[in-house]
Write a protein that holds these residues in place. Structure first.
Motif, mmCIF file in Angstrom:
data_model
loop_
_atom_site.group_PDB
_atom_site.id
_atom_site.type_symbol
_atom_site.label_atom_id
_atom_site.label_comp_id
_atom_site.label_asym_id
_atom_site.label_seq_id
_atom_site.Cartn_x
_atom_site.Cartn_y
_atom_site.Cartn_z
ATOM 1 N N ASP A 299 11.099 -9.724 6.383
ATOM 2 C CA ASP A 299 11.155 -10.015 7.824
ATOM 3 C C ASP A 299 9.958 -9.360 8.504
ATOM 4 N N ILE A 300 9.520 -8.231 7.923
ATOM 5 C CA ILE A 300 8.377 -7.487 8.480
ATOM 6 C C ILE A 300 7.438 -7.171 7.315
ATOM 7 N N ILE A 301 6.154 -7.460 7.486
ATOM 8 C CA ILE A 301 5.180 -7.090 6.452
ATOM 9 C C ILE A 301 4.145 -6.165 7.079
ATOM 10 N N VAL A 302 3.918 -5.032 6.432
ATOM 11 C CA VAL A 302 2.827 -4.154 6.850
ATOM 12 C C VAL A 302 1.785 -4.211 5.733
ATOM 13 N N ALA A 303 0.632 -4.774 6.033
ATOM 14 C CA ALA A 303 -0.414 -4.917 5.013
ATOM 15 C C ALA A 303 -1.419 -3.790 5.172
ATOM 16 N N ALA A 304 -1.451 -2.888 4.192
ATOM 17 C CA ALA A 304 -2.338 -1.708 4.267
ATOM 18 C C ALA A 304 -2.955 -1.475 2.899
ATOM 19 N N GLY B 292 0.848 -1.197 0.000
ATOM 20 C CA GLY B 292 0.000 0.000 0.000
ATOM 21 C C GLY B 292 0.878 1.240 0.000
ATOM 22 N N ARG B 293 0.497 2.248 -0.776
ATOM 23 C CA ARG B 293 1.313 3.470 -0.882
ATOM 24 C C ARG B 293 0.477 4.722 -0.646
ATOM 25 N N CYS C 199 5.092 -1.940 -1.972
ATOM 26 C CA CYS C 199 4.323 -2.642 -3.005
ATOM 27 C C CYS C 199 2.956 -1.979 -3.157
ATOM 28 N N HIS C 200 2.373 -2.125 -4.328
ATOM 29 C CA HIS C 200 1.085 -1.476 -4.605
ATOM 30 C C HIS C 200 0.345 -2.270 -5.658
ATOM 31 N N SER C 201 -0.742 -1.684 -6.134
ATOM 32 C CA SER C 201 -1.628 -2.441 -7.031
ATOM 33 C C SER C 201 -0.959 -2.830 -8.354
ATOM 34 N N ARG C 202 0.154 -2.170 -8.721
ATOM 35 C CA ARG C 202 0.839 -2.509 -9.984
ATOM 36 C C ARG C 202 2.079 -3.369 -9.760
ATOM 37 N N THR C 203 2.275 -3.820 -8.536
ATOM 38 C CA THR C 203 3.476 -4.621 -8.252
ATOM 39 C C THR C 203 3.337 -6.029 -8.836
ATOM 40 N N ASN C 204 4.375 -6.447 -9.542
ATOM 41 C CA ASN C 204 4.428 -7.839 -10.015
ATOM 42 C C ASN C 204 5.089 -8.690 -8.930
ATOM 43 N N ASN C 205 4.830 -9.964 -8.946
ATOM 44 C CA ASN C 205 5.513 -10.910 -8.043
ATOM 45 C C ASN C 205 5.382 -10.540 -6.566
#
Ligand code: NAD
Length: 291
Positions: free
Chosen positions: A206-211, A164-165, A191-197
């Protein structure tokens, strides 16, 4: 796996602020004062503003709630903000988002005086944040930083993936995690809606922030063993078993992902509670900055 408990950390933040506010009161000094502007009758916005006002009461801050009709004109809203900007007793101003379609959100936010911008959304606040200068940090990312600090989670040299950006969560979160500070010093991938892979990138984290605002999006096969997972998502999903008719869902499939994590935030009971605590910190600081 350990739960990062927003209830515990936000209570600790509120307790600290209450102690300081009690001391101000005992010394006969001015108390922090938050003014909130609520436009229209959006159910979620009503709930958020009500809990902000209630938290002010709990801590001993003053609060003012200004309600405006959905049909309010930009000019009327400008005038309301200007009045609060010029009111010496008001330390912090927030305009609850989202705004009605006919109102330009960016224009409105940039009208709030930078010294009172406790949501930290104005171009001045974000500019200072990018430069690592003292400023009001947007409440949700700030709340996450307070949580990482409270649980003494090692972030230095870790790879953090922020999904999310947006200007209010993803972007400032990525800036904070990359700063030379503790918590901070991460290598950050946004990462955002146009991110591949996306899955491959998340598997390196190691850390994921899902927004991103997509309930249950982050699955177990996207998370490496031992990762720290912060779930920012808040989406109302229809649920006939609830009195309200809806349940609040995060962006992480908690049941699947939690067993793989070292730490994870629940929804509800995680980041959402921290957001209000962080807003209160900003309001207290706005009052202190005047001295
Ligand atoms: P937003 O809609 O402004 O931004 C969403 C971001 O997610 C965008 O940058 C978009 O590029 C990205 N995205 C969308 N689909 C994607 C996909 N499939 N893969 C990768 N990226 C994708 O949302 P926001 O305002 O940043 O909020 C995000 C979520 O956080 C929402 O559920 C919101 O309700 C919640 N939120 C919670 C709090 C809190 O206090 N816990 C505060 C603010 C927002």
């Amino acid at each position: 796996m350990q739960i990062l408990d927003g209830k515990i950390v936000s209570q600790s933040v509120k307790d600290q602020l209450k102690t300081k506010t009690d001391a101000l009161k005992a010394a006969g000094k001015k108390l922090p004062h938050l003014a909130a502007i609520l436009i229209g009758n959006n159910g979620a916005s009503e709930t958020y503003v009500a809990s902000k006002v209630k938290t002010c009461e709990e801590i001993g801050f003053k609060s003012t709630l200004l309600r405006l009709e959905e049909s309010v004109s930009e000019a009327e809203l400008f005038a309301a903000i200007e009045k609060l900007n010029n009111d010496n007793d008001v330390d912090g101003i927030l305009v609850q988002l989202p705004l009605p379609k006919h109102i330009d959100e960016e224009k409105i936010i940039s009208l709030i005086h930078p010294d009172k911008d406790v949501d930290g959304f104005s171009p001045v606040s974000i500019g200072k944040l990018v430069q690592g200068m003292p400023t009001f940090i947007p409440a949700t990312p700030y709340g996450i930083m307070l949580m990482l600090e409270h649980y003494e989670i090692e972030t230095s040299s870790k790879h953090a993936v922020v999904i999310g950006r947006s200007n209010i969560v993803g972007r400032p979160m990525s800036i904070l995690l990359s700063q030379n500070s503790n918590p901070g010093n991460c290598t950050v991938t946004v990462c955002h809606s146009r991110t591949n892979n996306l899955k491959e990138i998340c598997l390196q984290a190691d850390i994921i922030v899902a927004a991103l605002g997509k309930p249950g999006f982050l699955k177990a096969d996207m998370v490496k063993e031992g990762a720290v997972v912060i779930d920012v998502g808040i989406t109302r999903v229809a649920d006939a078993t609830k009195k309200t008719g809806f349940a609040i869902k995060g962006d992480v499939d908690f049941a699947e992902v939690a067993p793989k994590c070292s730490y994870i935030t629940p929804v509800p009971g995680g980041v959402g509670l921290m957001t209000i605590g962080a807003l209160m910190m900003n309001t207290y600081n706005a009052c202190e900055n005047k001295k």
